[in-house]
Motif scaffolding. Structure first.
Motif, mmCIF file in Angstrom:
data_model
loop_
_atom_site.group_PDB
_atom_site.id
_atom_site.type_symbol
_atom_site.label_atom_id
_atom_site.label_comp_id
_atom_site.label_asym_id
_atom_site.label_seq_id
_atom_site.Cartn_x
_atom_site.Cartn_y
_atom_site.Cartn_z
ATOM 1 N N VAL A 17 0.815 -1.215 0.000
ATOM 2 C CA VAL A 17 0.000 0.000 0.000
ATOM 3 C C VAL A 17 0.852 1.269 0.000
ATOM 4 O O VAL A 17 0.661 2.158 -0.829
ATOM 5 C CB VAL A 17 -0.960 0.000 1.213
ATOM 6 N N VAL A 18 1.817 1.352 0.918
ATOM 7 C CA VAL A 18 2.524 2.627 1.085
ATOM 8 C C VAL A 18 3.577 2.849 -0.008
ATOM 9 O O VAL A 18 3.562 3.866 -0.700
ATOM 10 C CB VAL A 18 3.173 2.715 2.486
ATOM 11 N N ILE A 19 4.480 1.879 -0.191
ATOM 12 C CA ILE A 19 5.579 2.071 -1.150
ATOM 13 C C ILE A 19 5.068 2.326 -2.579
ATOM 14 O O ILE A 19 5.526 3.259 -3.238
ATOM 15 C CB ILE A 19 6.554 0.873 -1.122
ATOM 16 N N PRO A 20 4.106 1.512 -3.075
ATOM 17 C CA PRO A 20 3.651 1.790 -4.444
ATOM 18 C C PRO A 20 3.134 3.209 -4.620
ATOM 19 O O PRO A 20 3.292 3.803 -5.675
ATOM 20 C CB PRO A 20 2.518 0.773 -4.648
ATOM 21 N N GLN A 21 2.506 3.757 -3.575
ATOM 22 C CA GLN A 21 1.996 5.117 -3.698
ATOM 23 C C GLN A 21 3.099 6.140 -3.484
ATOM 24 O O GLN A 21 3.078 7.227 -4.075
ATOM 25 C CB GLN A 21 0.879 5.359 -2.684
ATOM 26 N N ALA A 22 4.063 5.803 -2.623
ATOM 27 C CA ALA A 22 5.170 6.730 -2.371
ATOM 28 C C ALA A 22 6.027 6.870 -3.633
ATOM 29 O O ALA A 22 6.522 7.952 -3.930
ATOM 30 C CB ALA A 22 6.017 6.247 -1.198
#
Lengths: 256, 398
Positions: free
Chosen positions: B314-319
């Motif tokens: 969730v976080v890394i792909p969006q970051a």
């Protein structure tokens, strides 16, 4: 009390039990001695002025917030710092947020399949089947391949509800699910929630939609200043509020 | 009828005079700008050619074939004084590419580690990373290069007092010396095994993905991949009877003979570029992770995903979509900053070609143009690759 004993009496004592729960944000005493017993299949609406701690109560139930004193027992499992317990409870408890919090980098279908695949280890085909079933139930199966940014607010919230349901939770928490929506979209989300209530789901809903409270809730809880001021059946609650603060609050939100 | 503006409320609104019409104005100004620009460059070119002719400087690229007659400290391809100026260009270019390529990889790794460390709940780690970033990014890069070169590497002991590990590795003020691998007959099979292993891992990932979709079972791809990439070449190596020997550097009276070495200029430049750029990348990574709203993490946790899964899915792909554009700038900066090599004598393109070759030939226009074209090309290539990657990561909205 150990786990086995806790799970034995959860039938009689409720699927969620909060016993003398206290919480502070720094110096601020946000929850004061909350006692709450929710039976399986019960639908509870929590209302109160902003800052009263109503969101914090339901966020404590799946450990998005940590309580500092008292006990919370969900479906026979006590919330402690034990990660295993927290994971176990989060699998059983679904949650919908004010701002939907869909994953914008995934399609609607992937949003729905993510947790079943990675948490419940369900095969993709099966997860997709379940996802499509719930999308049909919230009446937007045709949006499965779109991204959340392409949907309206009402559609996004319905996807969020479907996403939670895909984990087949026993309890659903709603944190002001209609507050960020345009008036004409509120109805479609409330209709979905009413339908969900008819299936016998245990629901805790933080909302100001008093019409929803009247039709769906078994009990209405009024909170102010971190305390539970009044708990009553909806009809009693609206027609015959006992407490001054409840009367004031109701007069303010029902005035127009 | 239509151009009778006031008559009888026609269907067309009145047309403004051309000097008030935005469309006409826009075209006129654009044409004007182009004409001025064209005239400017034409004058410069004309002027330069006329001046060079008056001074008797020959133009053109014929000088590239002439013998260079000077040595270069380090070269990735065979080179000696008798080679042409054209070859000095290639030697410099390869040295630049080498330091930029290694620098980008090392700075990315170090930068991501530092960026995540700054967000760590561990107080000591977070503060250490903060101190690193604030110190390193606020000191001029040239100063840091000098620091590593003069204060650290030049201060190392001389050859006879080398710091050595088992008489195989030597560290002294002439660089870092290590045994040079000599590949015997049949070592080619090891390379083939390595390629096979990589191909197998690609297939394995695909298969594991399909298996996850089909059965819901996660496959330990990482461990099996590590096993493959080490195991297969090792197997081939042993099967061929270990066809590998090492040429050790040998301590002689004034020098270390044989073996392989990294010159201190390269170490200093690479280390300074890496550390400096990593400090900026760390901030970019931190900003990228912080840019993902907390609601995303909460939603993911509420669904029962573990912290590591939340980060990874969730976080890394969006970051990444926030990280990539400024990361590209840092890659470009690192590549261009590598030209500071000149200050400590690392033979990069600027030092070799725009330095020595230019001094010897005097072909300033051609050499500066070629050097600028090289940096432009490398930079545009990096931009292109990163833009393609960025497009793949971008969000679809509306």
């Amino acid at each position: 009390m150990d786990e086995a004993a806790a799970s034995q009496d959860n039938g009689s004592d409720g699927i969620i039990r909060m016993i003398d729960v206290n919480k502070w944000f720094g110096e601020f005493h946000v929850l004061k001695n909350i006692n709450l017993n929710v039976g399986a299949g019960e639908r509870i609406v929590i209302c109160g002025p902003s800052g009263s701690g109503k969101s914090t109560v339901i966020r404590c139930i799946n450990r998005l917030e940590e309580h500092q004193r008292g006990r919370i027992i969900v479906d026979g499992v006590e919330l402690t710092n034990d990660l295993k317990h927290i994971e176990q409870i989060r699998r059983e408890v679904g949650m919908c947020f004010q701002h939907f919090n869909l994953f914008p980098h995934l399609t609607v279908l992937d949003n729905l399949c993510l947790a079943p695949q990675y948490v419940r280890k369900v095969p993709r085909a099966e997860a997709e089947e379940t996802a499509m079933m719930y999308l049909e139930r919230v009446q937007i199966p045709e949006q499965a391949d779109k991204f959340p940014g392409q949907l309206s607010g009402g559609q996004q919230q319905r996807v969020a509800i479907a996403r939670s349901l895909c984990m087949s939770p026993k309890i659903m928490l709603f944190d002001e699910p209609t507050s960020a929506l345009d008036p004409e979209m509120i109805k479609e989300v409330l209709d979905t929630m009413i339908e969900l209530a008819e299936t016998g789901m245990t629901m805790l809903v933080v909302t100001h939609e008093m019409g929803f409270a009247k039709t769906v809730a078994n009990r209405v809880i009024f909170m102010d200043g971190g305390e539970v001021i009044e708990v009553n059946e909806p009809n009693e609650f609206f027609d015959n509020p006992q407490h001054d603060r409840t009367q004031l609050f109701l007069s303010q939100i029902l005035a127009h | 009828m239509a151009d009778q503006p006031t008559s009888g409320g026609g269907s067309q609104p009145s047309k403004p005079p051309p000097w008030n019409d935005p469309a006409v104005r826009s075209i006129v100004f654009q044409v004007l700008a182009l004409v001025v620009l064209g005239w400017f460059f034409w004058t410069i070119l004309n002027n330069t050619l006329a001046n060079m002719e008056r001074r008797g400087i020959s133009t053109g690229f014929a000088f590239l074939d002439r013998a260079a007659g000077f040595g270069i400290l380090m070269s990735l391809i065979p080179y000696d004084e008798s080679n042409s100026y054209g070859r000095t260009f290639v030697v410099g270019l390869l040295n630049t590419v080498l330091v930029a390529f290694l620098g980008i990889i090392l700075a990315t790794v170090l930068g991501f580690v530092l960026g995540v460390a700054r967000l760590s709940n561990n107080w000591v780690i977070a503060k250490l990373a903060t101190v690193y970033v604030e110190v390193v990014r606020n000191i001029p890069l040239l100063l840091q290069i000098f620091f590593w070169y003069i204060a650290v590497l030049q201060a190392l002991p001389g050859i006879r007092q080398s710091i050595t590990v088992g008489d195989a590795f030597y560290l002294n003020n002439r660089g870092f010396f290590f045994p040079k691998p000599i590949f015997g007959d049949g070592f080619g099979l090891v390379w083939i095994a390595l390629i096979v292993a990589v191909a197998a891992i690609v297939c394995l990932r695909k298969w594991a993905r399909q298996r996850l979709d089909r059965t819901g079972q996660l496959f330990p791809v990482i461990y099996v991949s590590i096993g493959l990439i080490i195991g297969l070449p090792l197997l081939a190596f042993l099967a061929m009877g270990a066809p590998l020997s090492f040429e050790f550097a040998e301590l002689q009276r004034f020098r270390l003979a044989g073996g392989a070495s990294v010159i201190p200029e390269l170490m200093a430049l690479l280390w300074a570029l890496t550390m400096y750029t990593a400090a900026f990348i760390a901030e970019i990574v931190r900003a990228g992770i912080l840019a993902v709203s907390h609601g995303q993490t909460e939603a993911s946790r509420a669904l029962g995903l573990k912290n590591s899964q939340t980060l990874q899915l969730v976080v890394i792909p969006q970051a990444m979509r926030v990280i990539i554009p400024p990361l590209t700038s840092q890659y470009l900066n690192l590549t261009k900053n590598s030209s500071l090599a000149t200050a400590i004598g690392y033979p990069d393109l600027v030092a070799v070609f725009m330095g020595t070759t230019l001094n010897q030939t005097g072909q300033a226009v051609e050499i500066v143009a070629m050097t600028m074209a090289v940096y432009l090309t490398i930079s545009l290539l990096i931009s292109l690759v990163m833009n393609i990657y960025n497009r793949r990561m971008a969000l679809v909205e509306r």
